[in-house]
Design a protein around this motif. Structure first.
Motif, PDB file in Angstrom:
ATOM      1  N   HIS A 142      49.685  42.379  63.919  1.00 57.20           N
ATOM      2  CA  HIS A 142      50.257  41.037  63.848  1.00 57.20           C
ATOM      3  C   HIS A 142      49.658  40.164  62.750  1.00 57.20           C
ATOM      4  CE1 HIS A 142      52.310  42.213  67.327  1.00 57.20           C
ATOM      5  NE2 HIS A 142      51.563  41.654  68.268  1.00 57.20           N
ATOM      6  N   ASN A 147      50.783  36.202  57.161  1.00 55.58           N
ATOM      7  CA  ASN A 147      51.340  35.838  58.459  1.00 55.58           C
ATOM      8  C   ASN A 147      50.672  34.560  58.969  1.00 55.58           C
ATOM      9  OD1 ASN A 147      52.937  38.088  58.359  1.00 55.58           O
ATOM     10  ND2 ASN A 147      52.055  39.085  60.166  1.00 55.58           N
ATOM     11  N   ARG A 197      60.167  34.294  61.662  1.00 54.64           N
ATOM     12  CA  ARG A 197      60.038  34.854  60.312  1.00 54.64           C
ATOM     13  C   ARG A 197      60.272  33.764  59.265  1.00 54.64           C
ATOM     14  NH1 ARG A 197      59.841  40.367  61.054  1.00 54.64           N
ATOM     15  NH2 ARG A 197      60.637  41.028  63.108  1.00 54.64           N
ATOM     16  N   PHE A 210      57.336  36.944  55.942  1.00 55.33           N
ATOM     17  CA  PHE A 210      56.112  36.921  56.749  1.00 55.33           C
ATOM     18  C   PHE A 210      56.458  36.585  58.192  1.00 55.33           C
ATOM     19  CE2 PHE A 210      54.818  35.987  52.412  1.00 55.33           C
ATOM     20  CZ  PHE A 210      53.771  36.866  52.228  1.00 55.33           C
ATOM     21  N   GLU A 211      55.548  36.923  59.086  1.00 54.24           N
ATOM     22  CA  GLU A 211      55.782  36.747  60.516  1.00 54.24           C
ATOM     23  C   GLU A 211      54.879  35.669  61.083  1.00 54.24           C
ATOM     24  OE1 GLU A 211      54.900  40.735  61.626  1.00 54.24           O
ATOM     25  OE2 GLU A 211      56.968  41.418  61.387  1.00 54.24           O
TER      26      GLU A 211
END
Length: 307
Positions: A142, A147, A197, A210-211
């Motif tokens: 993750h 991110n 996102r 990117f998350e």
């Protein structure tokens, strides 16, 4: 209260204002102490600013972090009496206009972050604290670089017992943000998915996706640049959803808890960390701006939910 006696004339005032006058033998006036800012209420500025509680107070640590928040939200610099600098502005959503003030702590770490929070409280008394900037990712899936981790849960890992043979027993402190903030974050991810996102907020990364994840932040005084660090092992064993580490969120949660004794409404809090490294030997400054810009963008996206 100070009581002054005199023969003749006595007056209490300044060069342009004379008050509490008395004439004659044993003349008396009673004075009360005046505030150091001559009675200027919280916030300074015009009458509206003096009487209005601000909505969001943002604390950043690095200059890249503050610049990212300023640019994302269109804030303008203000110097308060005493030499403190703040950056202020308004952000309009479909439902409201949100008043935001940001500042930068003097240095890294829990203590300096708490001092910055106190400066914001004294001058602007915001309804919500937001700690925004970069952090080190410790979750391979993750928390890749770029991110963003949105946290309403903090684990402070510094408390520990050192036994005679060098055995270290860490004693984590776990705090969660107030329920309204947690509900707001849950609503954001309900609307945008988990993970949410975004595209990179720097031109060089604009095509890259990117998350954004909700997760737990581990916080302490150590700069971690070792994948085999005992702190990383402790945090992942303590809670499998610890996704990143920083050096200030523990101070934020501690300040919030201790501020609750003052009465009235205690501000909520949230931590938003863009991942700039993976807390390993490759740790460096190369991705600070990318991580800062992404984190500041998520703050803006969260504002309609938080305020």
């Amino acid at each position: 209260m100070t009581v002054i006696t005199n023969r003749g004339i006595i007056s209490h005032g300044d060069n342009n204002n004379f008050s509490n006058n008395a004439v004659g033998e044993h003349a008396r006036v009673s004075t009360t102490d005046r505030s150091p800012d001559n009675g200027t209420p919280v916030g300074g500025g015009n009458a509206d600013e003096r009487t209005t509680t601000w909505d969001v107070g943002v604390v950043t640590i690095l200059s890249e972090e503050l610049r990212s928040v300023i640019d994302e939200l269109g804030l303008e610099r203000r110097k308060e009496p005493g030499g403190l600098y703040f950056y202020r502005g308004k952000h309009t959503t479909p439902d409201s206009t949100i008043r935001i003030v940001a500042t930068q702590s003097q240095s890294q770490g829990q203590r300096s972050a708490m001092a910055a929070l106190e400066n914001l409280r004294r001058h602007y008394n915001p309804r919500l604290w937001a700690l925004v900037g970069v952090g080190g990712g410790i979750h391979d899936e993750h928390a890749r670089i770029g991110n963003v981790i949105v946290s309403t849960d903090i684990v402070y890992y510094e408390n520990r017992k050192i036994n005679p043979r060098g055995d270290v027993r860490r004693r984590g402190e776990h705090r969660q943000a107030p329920a309204p903030v947690v509900h707001a974050v849950n609503a954001f991810f309900t609307d945008h998915g988990t993970p949410a996102r975004i595209h990179g907020r720097l031109p060089a990364h604009a095509a890259q996706e990117f998350e954004v994840y909700p997760g737990v932040i581990g916080s302490g005084e150590a700069v971690i640049a070792d994948r085999e660090s005992d702190i990383r092992r402790y945090l992942t064993n303590y809670h499998e959803k610890v996704l990143a580490v920083d050096m200030e969120a523990g101070g934020l949660s501690q300040y919030w808890q201790e501020n609750s004794v003052h009465g009235g409404v205690n501000p909520g809090w949230i931590v938003i960390r863009g991942v700039s490294d993976n807390a390993d030997a490759q740790k460096g400054h190369g991705y600070h701006e990318l991580a800062s810009r992404n984190a500041a963008h998520i703050l803006r996206r969260l504002l309609p939910y938080l305020c």
